[in-house]
Design a protein around this motif. Structure first.
Motif, PDB file in Angstrom:
ATOM      1  N   ASN A  38     -32.230  21.178 -58.276  1.00  0.00           N
ATOM      2  CA  ASN A  38     -30.771  21.254 -57.498  1.00  0.00           C
ATOM      3  C   ASN A  38     -30.900  21.669 -56.209  1.00  0.00           C
ATOM      4  O   ASN A  38     -32.702  21.761 -55.591  1.00  0.00           O
ATOM      5  N   GLU A  39     -30.097  22.318 -54.927  1.00  0.00           N
ATOM      6  CA  GLU A  39     -30.603  22.561 -53.478  1.00  0.00           C
ATOM      7  C   GLU A  39     -31.625  23.784 -53.570  1.00  0.00           C
ATOM      8  O   GLU A  39     -32.293  24.249 -53.623  1.00  0.00           O
ATOM      9  N   SER A  40     -30.823  24.619 -54.843  1.00  0.00           N
ATOM     10  CA  SER A  40     -31.223  25.925 -55.105  1.00  0.00           C
ATOM     11  C   SER A  40     -33.318  25.559 -55.033  1.00  0.00           C
ATOM     12  O   SER A  40     -33.553  27.041 -54.399  1.00  0.00           O
ATOM     13  N   ALA A  41     -34.030  25.240 -55.739  1.00  0.00           N
ATOM     14  CA  ALA A  41     -34.280  24.272 -56.241  1.00  0.00           C
ATOM     15  C   ALA A  41     -35.559  24.090 -55.058  1.00  0.00           C
ATOM     16  O   ALA A  41     -36.971  24.158 -54.370  1.00  0.00           O
ATOM     17  N   VAL A  42     -35.277  23.056 -54.075  1.00  0.00           N
ATOM     18  CA  VAL A  42     -35.704  22.854 -53.093  1.00  0.00           C
ATOM     19  C   VAL A  42     -36.036  23.897 -52.059  1.00  0.00           C
ATOM     20  O   VAL A  42     -37.161  24.344 -51.285  1.00  0.00           O
ATOM     21  N   VAL A  43     -34.701  24.911 -52.142  1.00  0.00           N
ATOM     22  CA  VAL A  43     -34.890  25.622 -50.869  1.00  0.00           C
ATOM     23  C   VAL A  43     -36.069  26.914 -51.472  1.00  0.00           C
ATOM     24  O   VAL A  43     -37.205  27.723 -50.952  1.00  0.00           O
ATOM     25  N   ARG A  44     -36.037  27.430 -52.587  1.00  0.00           N
ATOM     26  CA  ARG A  44     -37.176  28.155 -54.155  1.00  0.00           C
ATOM     27  C   ARG A  44     -38.331  27.166 -52.939  1.00  0.00           C
ATOM     28  O   ARG A  44     -39.898  28.187 -52.686  1.00  0.00           O
ATOM     29  N   ALA A  45     -38.289  26.111 -53.027  1.00  0.00           N
ATOM     30  CA  ALA A  45     -39.709  25.926 -53.279  1.00  0.00           C
ATOM     31  C   ALA A  45     -40.622  25.944 -51.936  1.00  0.00           C
ATOM     32  O   ALA A  45     -41.445  25.539 -51.514  1.00  0.00           O
ATOM     33  N   GLY A  46     -39.943  25.625 -50.467  1.00  0.00           N
ATOM     34  CA  GLY A  46     -40.182  26.215 -49.045  1.00  0.00           C
ATOM     35  C   GLY A  46     -40.043  27.138 -49.354  1.00  0.00           C
ATOM     36  O   GLY A  46     -41.529  27.112 -48.857  1.00  0.00           O
ATOM     37  N   LEU A  47     -39.866  28.153 -49.508  1.00  0.00           N
ATOM     38  CA  LEU A  47     -39.573  29.813 -49.614  1.00  0.00           C
ATOM     39  C   LEU A  47     -41.670  29.911 -50.112  1.00  0.00           C
ATOM     40  O   LEU A  47     -42.128  30.810 -49.290  1.00  0.00           O
ATOM     41  N   ARG A  48     -40.815  29.406 -51.594  1.00  0.00           N
ATOM     42  CA  ARG A  48     -43.322  29.579 -51.908  1.00  0.00           C
ATOM     43  C   ARG A  48     -43.976  29.390 -50.831  1.00  0.00           C
ATOM     44  O   ARG A  48     -44.837  29.516 -50.605  1.00  0.00           O
ATOM     45  N   ALA A  49     -43.607  27.571 -50.210  1.00  0.00           N
ATOM     46  CA  ALA A  49     -45.280  27.609 -49.412  1.00  0.00           C
ATOM     47  C   ALA A  49     -44.901  28.322 -48.013  1.00  0.00           C
ATOM     48  O   ALA A  49     -46.412  28.409 -47.926  1.00  0.00           O
ATOM     49  N   LEU A  50     -43.977  29.308 -47.620  1.00  0.00           N
ATOM     50  CA  LEU A  50     -44.045  29.702 -46.101  1.00  0.00           C
ATOM     51  C   LEU A  50     -45.174  30.994 -46.687  1.00  0.00           C
ATOM     52  O   LEU A  50     -45.521  30.830 -46.215  1.00  0.00           O
ATOM     53  N   LEU A  51     -44.273  31.726 -48.232  1.00  0.00           N
ATOM     54  CA  LEU A  51     -45.316  32.951 -48.840  1.00  0.00           C
ATOM     55  C   LEU A  51     -46.664  32.147 -48.922  1.00  0.00           C
ATOM     56  O   LEU A  51     -47.510  33.535 -48.378  1.00  0.00           O
ATOM     57  N   ASP A  52     -46.862  30.820 -49.024  1.00  0.00           N
ATOM     58  CA  ASP A  52     -47.839  31.178 -49.532  1.00  0.00           C
ATOM     59  C   ASP A  52     -49.001  31.055 -47.744  1.00  0.00           C
ATOM     60  O   ASP A  52     -50.399  31.470 -48.391  1.00  0.00           O
ATOM     61  N   GLY A  53     -48.702  30.764 -47.213  1.00  0.00           N
ATOM     62  CA  GLY A  53     -49.405  30.776 -46.239  1.00  0.00           C
ATOM     63  C   GLY A  53     -49.102  31.925 -45.616  1.00  0.00           C
ATOM     64  O   GLY A  53     -49.333  32.114 -43.895  1.00  0.00           O
ATOM     65  N   ALA A  54     -48.570  32.963 -45.898  1.00  0.00           N
ATOM     66  CA  ALA A  54     -47.605  33.497 -44.573  1.00  0.00           C
ATOM     67  C   ALA A  54     -48.926  35.000 -45.055  1.00  0.00           C
ATOM     68  O   ALA A  54     -50.096  34.836 -45.233  1.00  0.00           O
ATOM     69  N   LYS A  55     -48.654  35.353 -43.460  1.00  0.00           N
ATOM     70  CA  LYS A  55     -50.148  36.612 -43.155  1.00  0.00           C
ATOM     71  C   LYS A  55     -49.757  37.247 -41.953  1.00  0.00           C
ATOM     72  O   LYS A  55     -48.746  37.363 -41.327  1.00  0.00           O
ATOM     73  N   ASP A  56     -49.769  38.557 -42.372  1.00  0.00           N
ATOM     74  CA  ASP A  56     -49.419  39.738 -41.369  1.00  0.00           C
ATOM     75  C   ASP A  56     -49.703  39.500 -39.731  1.00  0.00           C
ATOM     76  O   ASP A  56     -50.442  38.368 -39.422  1.00  0.00           O
ATOM     77  N   LYS A  57     -49.750  40.796 -39.477  1.00  0.00           N
ATOM     78  CA  LYS A  57     -50.405  40.445 -37.540  1.00  0.00           C
ATOM     79  C   LYS A  57     -51.587  40.642 -37.320  1.00  0.00           C
ATOM     80  O   LYS A  57     -52.724  40.435 -36.674  1.00  0.00           O
ATOM     81  N   ASN A  58     -52.454  40.910 -38.794  1.00  0.00           N
ATOM     82  CA  ASN A  58     -54.267  41.112 -38.582  1.00  0.00           C
ATOM     83  C   ASN A  58     -54.729  39.360 -39.076  1.00  0.00           C
ATOM     84  O   ASN A  58     -55.674  40.093 -39.781  1.00  0.00           O
ATOM     85  N   GLY A  59     -53.362  38.928 -39.761  1.00  0.00           N
ATOM     86  CA  GLY A  59     -54.450  37.813 -40.491  1.00  0.00           C
ATOM     87  C   GLY A  59     -54.241  37.706 -41.525  1.00  0.00           C
ATOM     88  O   GLY A  59     -55.177  36.267 -42.639  1.00  0.00           O
ATOM     89  N   ASN A  60     -54.136  38.941 -41.949  1.00  0.00           N
ATOM     90  CA  ASN A  60     -54.291  39.179 -43.916  1.00  0.00           C
ATOM     91  C   ASN A  60     -53.231  38.404 -44.484  1.00  0.00           C
ATOM     92  O   ASN A  60     -52.140  38.467 -44.555  1.00  0.00           O
ATOM     93  N   PRO A  61     -53.613  37.667 -45.779  1.00  0.00           N
ATOM     94  CA  PRO A  61     -52.495  36.848 -46.653  1.00  0.00           C
ATOM     95  C   PRO A  61     -51.706  38.047 -47.278  1.00  0.00           C
ATOM     96  O   PRO A  61     -52.128  39.224 -47.681  1.00  0.00           O
ATOM     97  N   ILE A  62     -50.123  37.692 -47.012  1.00  0.00           N
ATOM     98  CA  ILE A  62     -49.043  38.504 -47.649  1.00  0.00           C
ATOM     99  C   ILE A  62     -48.042  37.805 -49.006  1.00  0.00           C
ATOM    100  O   ILE A  62     -47.415  38.080 -49.290  1.00  0.00           O
ATOM    101  N   GLY A  63     -48.494  36.858 -49.101  1.00  0.00           N
ATOM    102  CA  GLY A  63     -47.736  35.790 -49.816  1.00  0.00           C
ATOM    103  C   GLY A  63     -48.080  35.944 -51.509  1.00  0.00           C
ATOM    104  O   GLY A  63     -47.241  35.753 -52.186  1.00  0.00           O
TER     105      GLY A  63
END
Length: 70
Positions: A38-63
């Motif tokens: 479903n659509e929600s599963a696609v959006v959640r997967a996209g958000l997980r991908a963003l979180l996996d690569g997310a970094k704070d302003k100092n470059g530290n992982p935050i996801g």
């Protein structure tokens, strides 16, 4: 859902979002190809991908440690 540390979480929050036609077609294509149910599963997967690569302003992982599916 299960937290990374193994704590069960089933709370869901409903949101309304505006998408471009291109995004809508992409989501529909993912479902048509059987990648997601479903659509929600696609959006959640996209958000997980963003979180996996997310970094704070100092470059530290935050996801790390965010909610993951079972």
């Amino acid at each position: 859902m299960v937290l990374a540390k193994g704590i069960d979480m089933a709370i869901q929050v409903r949101k309304t979002v505006a998408l471009t036609e291109q995004h809508d077609r992409f989501i529909a294509g993912q479902i048509e190809r059987g990648e997601f149910d479903n659509e929600s599963a696609v959006v959640r997967a996209g958000l997980r991908a963003l979180l996996d690569g997310a970094k704070d302003k100092n470059g530290n992982p935050i996801g790390h440690g965010w909610v993951r599916p079972d």
